[in-house]
Design an enzyme around this catalytic site. Structure first.
Site, PDB file in Angstrom:
ATOM      1  N   CYS A  52     -27.897 -41.330 -13.067  1.00 37.44           N
ATOM      2  CA  CYS A  52     -27.420 -40.042 -13.628  1.00 37.44           C
ATOM      3  C   CYS A  52     -28.517 -38.994 -13.595  1.00 37.44           C
ATOM      4  O   CYS A  52     -29.782 -39.201 -13.991  1.00 37.44           O
ATOM      5  CB  CYS A  52     -27.127 -40.213 -15.092  1.00 37.44           C
ATOM      6  SG  CYS A  52     -26.546 -38.921 -16.123  1.00 37.44           S
ATOM      7  N   CYS A  55     -29.963 -38.120 -17.423  1.00 37.79           N
ATOM      8  CA  CYS A  55     -30.741 -39.161 -18.154  1.00 37.79           C
ATOM      9  C   CYS A  55     -31.004 -40.283 -17.341  1.00 37.79           C
ATOM     10  O   CYS A  55     -31.651 -41.208 -18.181  1.00 37.79           O
ATOM     11  CB  CYS A  55     -29.817 -39.709 -19.254  1.00 37.79           C
ATOM     12  SG  CYS A  55     -28.362 -40.706 -18.763  1.00 37.79           S
ATOM     13  N   CYS A 101     -21.191 -40.142 -17.929  1.00 37.91           N
ATOM     14  CA  CYS A 101     -22.006 -41.121 -18.263  1.00 37.91           C
ATOM     15  C   CYS A 101     -22.281 -41.490 -19.680  1.00 37.91           C
ATOM     16  O   CYS A 101     -21.949 -40.662 -20.657  1.00 37.91           O
ATOM     17  CB  CYS A 101     -23.384 -40.362 -17.964  1.00 37.91           C
ATOM     18  SG  CYS A 101     -24.922 -41.263 -18.528  1.00 37.91           S
ATOM     19  N   CYS A 104     -25.486 -40.064 -21.915  1.00 39.49           N
ATOM     20  CA  CYS A 104     -25.465 -38.551 -22.241  1.00 39.49           C
ATOM     21  C   CYS A 104     -24.326 -37.956 -22.098  1.00 39.49           C
ATOM     22  O   CYS A 104     -24.595 -36.496 -22.417  1.00 39.49           O
ATOM     23  CB  CYS A 104     -26.760 -38.009 -21.284  1.00 39.49           C
ATOM     24  SG  CYS A 104     -26.172 -37.913 -19.647  1.00 39.49           S
ATOM     25  N   CYS A 124     -14.421 -41.224  -7.790  1.00 39.70           N
ATOM     26  CA  CYS A 124     -14.731 -39.890  -7.125  1.00 39.70           C
ATOM     27  C   CYS A 124     -15.690 -38.919  -7.821  1.00 39.70           C
ATOM     28  O   CYS A 124     -15.489 -38.539  -8.882  1.00 39.70           O
ATOM     29  CB  CYS A 124     -13.564 -39.167  -6.936  1.00 39.70           C
ATOM     30  SG  CYS A 124     -13.620 -37.919  -5.595  1.00 39.70           S
TER      31      CYS A 124
END
Length: 139
Positions: A52, A55, A101, A104, A124
């Site tokens: 990510c 984070c 995510c 976060c 995707c």
């Protein structure tokens, strides 16, 4: 919403704007989408862990990446169970499943039931929502 909650949200938005590129902020914090074929990760071939951008949580392994022809990085499965969450998205007059995510709440992209492999899923994902860690592979 209380004044304290309002202030916390504004401070958080300022911190995200300072940390992220304008495009990554738009995609991850405002649920935007980058243009198809605009990010180099859609053709990336190096091994590693896609993390990510907000984070650094491990999200997708290059082991599950495939070329979907859509112009966005696509994966058959998350790298670690529980690291992404899914949410119904009815924006733009469509019904889709949004991927975020779990750590976060960053918007990553969408998942569709038309992928290859055992899961049959195609995650995707916006390239600007990810950082590739080539020092780490697999889950």
């Amino acid at each position: 919403m209380s004044k304290a909650e309002d202030k916390d949200m504004a401070a958080s938005e300022t911190a995200w704007r300072e940390k992220l590129s304008p495009e990554a902020f738009h995609v991850t914090r405002e649920h935007g989408t980058e243009r198809a074929f605009s990010h180099p990760y859609h053709t990336e071939k190096r091994d590693g862990m896609y993390r990510c951008v907000c984070c650094d949580a491990p999200l997708f392994s290059s082991d599950t990446k495939f070329d979907s022809g859509t112009g966005w990085p696509s994966f058959t499965d998350p790298a670690v169970e529980g690291k992404v969450t899914t949410h119904e998205d009815t924006s733009y007059g469509m019904r889709r499943i949004e991927v975020r995510c779990a750590n976060c709440d960053a918007h990553l992209g969408h998942v569709f039931p038309d992928g290859p492999g055992e899961s049959g899923m195609r995650y995707c994902i916006n390239g600007c929502a990810l950082n590739l860690d080539t020092g780490e592979s697999g889950a």
